[in-house]
Design a protein around this motif. Structure first.
Motif, PDB file in Angstrom:
ATOM      1  N   ASN A 144       0.812  -1.224   0.000  1.00 11.72           N
ATOM      2  CA  ASN A 144       0.000   0.000   0.000  1.00 11.72           C
ATOM      3  C   ASN A 144       0.841   1.268   0.000  1.00 11.72           C
ATOM      4  N   ALA A 145       2.134   1.152   0.243  1.00  9.92           N
ATOM      5  CA  ALA A 145       3.039   2.299   0.173  1.00  9.92           C
ATOM      6  C   ALA A 145       3.558   2.530  -1.246  1.00  9.92           C
ATOM      7  N   ILE A 146       3.268   1.628  -2.167  1.00  6.36           N
ATOM      8  CA  ILE A 146       3.741   1.732  -3.550  1.00  6.36           C
ATOM      9  C   ILE A 146       2.705   2.478  -4.381  1.00  6.36           C
ATOM     10  N   ASP A 147       3.159   3.539  -5.059  1.00 10.07           N
ATOM     11  CA  ASP A 147       2.271   4.324  -5.913  1.00 10.07           C
ATOM     12  C   ASP A 147       1.693   3.450  -7.021  1.00 10.07           C
ATOM     13  N   GLY A 148       0.369   3.440  -7.145  1.00  7.55           N
ATOM     14  CA  GLY A 148      -0.300   2.686  -8.196  1.00  7.55           C
ATOM     15  C   GLY A 148      -0.820   1.335  -7.750  1.00  7.55           C
ATOM     16  N   LEU A 149      -0.437   0.870  -6.553  1.00  7.69           N
ATOM     17  CA  LEU A 149      -0.921  -0.410  -6.031  1.00  7.69           C
ATOM     18  C   LEU A 149      -1.755  -0.180  -4.787  1.00  7.69           C
ATOM     19  N   SER A 150      -2.715  -1.068  -4.565  1.00  9.19           N
ATOM     20  CA  SER A 150      -3.482  -1.039  -3.324  1.00  9.19           C
ATOM     21  C   SER A 150      -3.962  -2.447  -3.022  1.00  9.19           C
ATOM     22  N   THR A 208      11.824  -8.530   0.467  1.00  8.32           N
ATOM     23  CA  THR A 208      12.711  -8.383  -0.687  1.00  8.32           C
ATOM     24  C   THR A 208      11.914  -8.334  -1.982  1.00  8.32           C
ATOM     25  N   GLY A 209      10.949  -9.221  -2.136  1.00  4.50           N
ATOM     26  CA  GLY A 209      10.139  -9.246  -3.348  1.00  4.50           C
ATOM     27  C   GLY A 209       9.353  -7.970  -3.550  1.00  4.50           C
ATOM     28  N   ILE A 210       8.750  -7.470  -2.489  1.00  2.00           N
ATOM     29  CA  ILE A 210       7.956  -6.246  -2.614  1.00  2.00           C
ATOM     30  C   ILE A 210       8.859  -5.042  -2.863  1.00  2.00           C
ATOM     31  N   ALA A 211      10.056  -5.033  -2.288  1.00  2.00           N
ATOM     32  CA  ALA A 211      11.012  -3.954  -2.582  1.00  2.00           C
ATOM     33  C   ALA A 211      11.408  -3.986  -4.059  1.00  2.00           C
ATOM     34  N   ARG A 212      11.570  -5.169  -4.625  1.00  2.00           N
ATOM     35  CA  ARG A 212      11.878  -5.287  -6.050  1.00  2.00           C
ATOM     36  C   ARG A 212      10.715  -4.771  -6.897  1.00  2.00           C
ATOM     37  N   ILE A 213       9.497  -5.094  -6.484  1.00  2.00           N
ATOM     38  CA  ILE A 213       8.318  -4.590  -7.197  1.00  2.00           C
ATOM     39  C   ILE A 213       8.310  -3.069  -7.168  1.00  2.00           C
ATOM     40  N   ALA A 214       8.543  -2.486  -6.002  1.00  2.00           N
ATOM     41  CA  ALA A 214       8.543  -1.026  -5.867  1.00  2.00           C
ATOM     42  C   ALA A 214       9.593  -0.391  -6.767  1.00  2.00           C
ATOM     43  N   ARG A 215      10.801  -0.962  -6.788  1.00  2.00           N
ATOM     44  CA  ARG A 215      11.874  -0.419  -7.640  1.00  2.00           C
ATOM     45  C   ARG A 215      11.489  -0.481  -9.116  1.00  2.00           C
ATOM     46  N   ALA A 216      10.961  -1.620  -9.540  1.00  2.00           N
ATOM     47  CA  ALA A 216      10.591  -1.777 -10.946  1.00  2.00           C
ATOM     48  C   ALA A 216       9.471  -0.805 -11.338  1.00  2.00           C
ATOM     49  N   LEU A 217       8.472  -0.661 -10.481  1.00  2.00           N
ATOM     50  CA  LEU A 217       7.366   0.231 -10.803  1.00  2.00           C
ATOM     51  C   LEU A 217       7.786   1.691 -10.795  1.00  2.00           C
ATOM     52  N   SER A 218       8.794   2.028 -10.010  1.00  2.00           N
ATOM     53  CA  SER A 218       9.272   3.408  -9.969  1.00  2.00           C
ATOM     54  C   SER A 218       9.947   3.817 -11.284  1.00  2.00           C
TER      55      SER A 218
END
Length: 152
Positions: A62-68, A139-149
């Motif tokens: 929920n802290a990642i822009d575009g995801l909820s 780790t996986g969610i951090a990778r998702i956040a980096r990729a989406l950024s």
């Protein structure tokens, strides 16, 4: 992974290390509820472990822009709304047009395997498992956040 059945139901065929096919059946068919009637002492700790994983994953997603994501009712996976990512563009200018595109993008750019919600009739969502240790989830969610950024 071995397949098993309880009692008199269908027999699942499994392979062992020599690849011989062997039918296996668990139980005698008279006590399929034994799992519910047996020792339950580990359940509270297991529930707390999954609750911790779920809360951590929800906060990170929920802290990642575009995801909820809303909290599910006691499952080991989450359905993440990725509608806020659809329409964004990859580095090559190609737009992400569906949850399938989002999942493929994340597989290729974050090295995280997800399942598109379309497979369950739930677009624009993807499914992420939390049936692993907390470090792997983070780790996986951090990778998702980096990729989406990297999307524009």
């Amino acid at each position: 992974m071995p397949g098993y059945s309880l009692g008199n139901g269908p027999v699942h065929f499994v392979t062992d290390r020599t690849q011989d096919v062997q039918p296996r059946r668990l139980g005698d068919g008279k006590h399929p509820g034994a799992a519910y009637e047996g020792d339950q002492s580990s359940l509270a700790a297991n529930r707390e472990t999954y609750r911790t994983r779920q809360h951590a994953a929800l906060a990170l997603i929920n802290a990642i822009d575009g995801l909820s994501c809303l909290p599910p009712a006691g499952v080991f996976y989450l359905y993440v709304n990725c509608g806020g990512v659809i329409g964004k563009r990859k580095q090559d200018g190609t737009a992400l047009e569906s949850d399938g595109d989002v999942v493929l993008y994340l597989l290729e750019n974050a090295e995280v395997a997800l399942v598109a919600g379309a497979a369950y009739g739930l677009s624009p969502y993807f499914r992420i498992s939390i049936a692993t240790d907390l470090d792997t989830i983070e780790t996986g969610i951090a990778r998702i956040a980096r990729a989406l950024s990297q999307l524009t």
